[in-house]
Design an enzyme around this catalytic site. Structure first.
Site, PDB file in Angstrom:
ATOM      1  N   SER A   1    -103.999  21.714  -2.645  1.00 53.55           N
ATOM      2  CA  SER A   1    -104.835  21.768  -2.272  1.00 53.55           C
ATOM      3  C   SER A   1    -106.177  19.439  -1.851  1.00 53.55           C
ATOM      4  CB  SER A   1    -106.316  22.272  -3.252  1.00 53.55           C
ATOM      5  OG  SER A   1    -107.676  22.440  -3.046  1.00 53.55           O
TER       6      SER A   1
ATOM      7  N   ASP B   1    -105.296  31.954   3.234  1.00 54.41           N
ATOM      8  CA  ASP B   1    -106.428  30.756   3.024  1.00 54.41           C
ATOM      9  C   ASP B   1    -106.856  30.137   3.473  1.00 54.41           C
ATOM     10  OD1 ASP B   1    -106.830  27.901   1.368  1.00 54.41           O
ATOM     11  OD2 ASP B   1    -105.121  27.156   1.949  1.00 54.41           O
TER      12      ASP B   1
END
Length: 317
Positions: free
Chosen positions: A167, A260
């Site tokens: 991330s 995602d």
């Protein structure tokens, strides 16, 4: 005064709130876990060290079976949208306790400053300082060595340095590799490889802005960013950004997840790398049915275990 009665300035629920008096209340994250010597299950030893006034780290040392054998060095950057989580948190501890023994890598998990108390570029500055500190251990000398971290001096193989993160940590990995390619590291250390899990990038042509989407997030964590979301730190596709061919590592591993919201921009990043002229080795893993950085939130699942094993193999070469 109770937080319920404070006036909210910025509301990023369910993650955090910033109040007009300057206080920050975080709702998302995992508890801190203390370091330990010789974990009874993994036999990993961990300790926390201070790198500078702003930067600290947790170091993971796998079980040493041959004291003369040097280990690859992994510099790891935790996720958390530049404003959440910690290198000392349960999520990172559980994940790295799975990865470190499989990769057999001496790992430095960097504790960088968080926004909004410390807006970007603070996290990038801290991450670079930590990477240069690690590289400095390649420079030998009795007086120098006495001031260094003994685990790195005794066990680190500086011909096998890796970067890794998920991330926001994946974004940091990209930017540290780019900076290393442009400026170099102490001692002439080269980054052999880098892995990024669901790295956080933003491109208005690709990314759909959500309540906590990357565009709004960027404005929150780096409100003074030159160019806004066209800043190369968050948008490697923007006009005029440095060519990705300058990235300073020989091989890259990118993982993304079907559910995602960053998947499309991450796939575009992989394609941009291929077209950039960079001549390194590139591996992509696209995991079906999973969401953002799933392996960090629950590393015990079958798909998480499979991904962690692939990353470990990437590091072991």
């Amino acid at each position: 005064m109770a937080s319920e009665s404070k006036e909210v300035q910025i509301d990023f629920s369910p993650y955090l709130k910033v109040y007009k008096d300057g206080t920050v209340e975080r709702f998302f994250g995992s508890p801190y876990v203390p370091p330990s010597l010789d974990d009874p299950i993994t036999h990993i030893s961990t300790k926390d060290i201070k790198i500078s006034s702003n930067v600290s780290a947790r170091i993971y040392l796998p079980k040493i079976t041959d004291p003369n054998k040097k280990l690859p060095v992994l510099v790891y950057y935790h996720g958390g949208a530049f404003c959440l989580e910690s290198a000392l948190s349960l999520f990172d501890y559980q994940y790295l306790n799975q990865l470190v023994p499989r990769a057999n890598a001496l790992t430095v998990s960097v504790e960088y400053r968080l926004a909004p108390e410390h807006p970007l570029p603070a996290a990038y500055e801290d991450s670079w300082a930590a990477l240069q500190w690690v590289a400095s251990h390649s420079v030998k000398g009795s007086e120098i060595d006495s001031e260094k971290e003994p685990w790195l001096i005794n066990y680190g193989d500086f011909s096998r340095v890796y970067l890794g993160g998920g991330s926001a940590g994946g974004n940091i990995v990209h930017n540290m590799a780019m900076k290393a390619g442009e400026e170099g590291l102490i001692g002439g250390v080269k980054i052999l490889g880098a892995f990024m899990s669901c790295p956080c990038f933003c491109d208005s042509k690709i990314t759909k802005e959500s309540d906590f989407g990357s565009a709004r997030l960027w404005g929150f964590v780096y409100p003074s960013a030159p160019g806004g979301t066209n800043n190369p730190l968050i948008n490697p596709f923007a006009d005029g950004v440095p060519n990705l061919a300058k990235i300073g590592c020989q091989k890259i591993f990118v993982s993304c997840a079907e559910k995602d919201e960053l998947r499309d921009v991450d796939l575009s990043y992989v394609e941009a790398l291929k077209k950039s002229g960079w001549n390194g080795e590139l591996e992509l893993v696209d995991v079906e049915g999973e969401d953002h950085c799933f392996e960090a939130f629950d590393p015990s699942t079958e798909k998480a275990q499979n991904l962690i094993s692939k990353i470990a193999s990437f590091i072991k070469g």
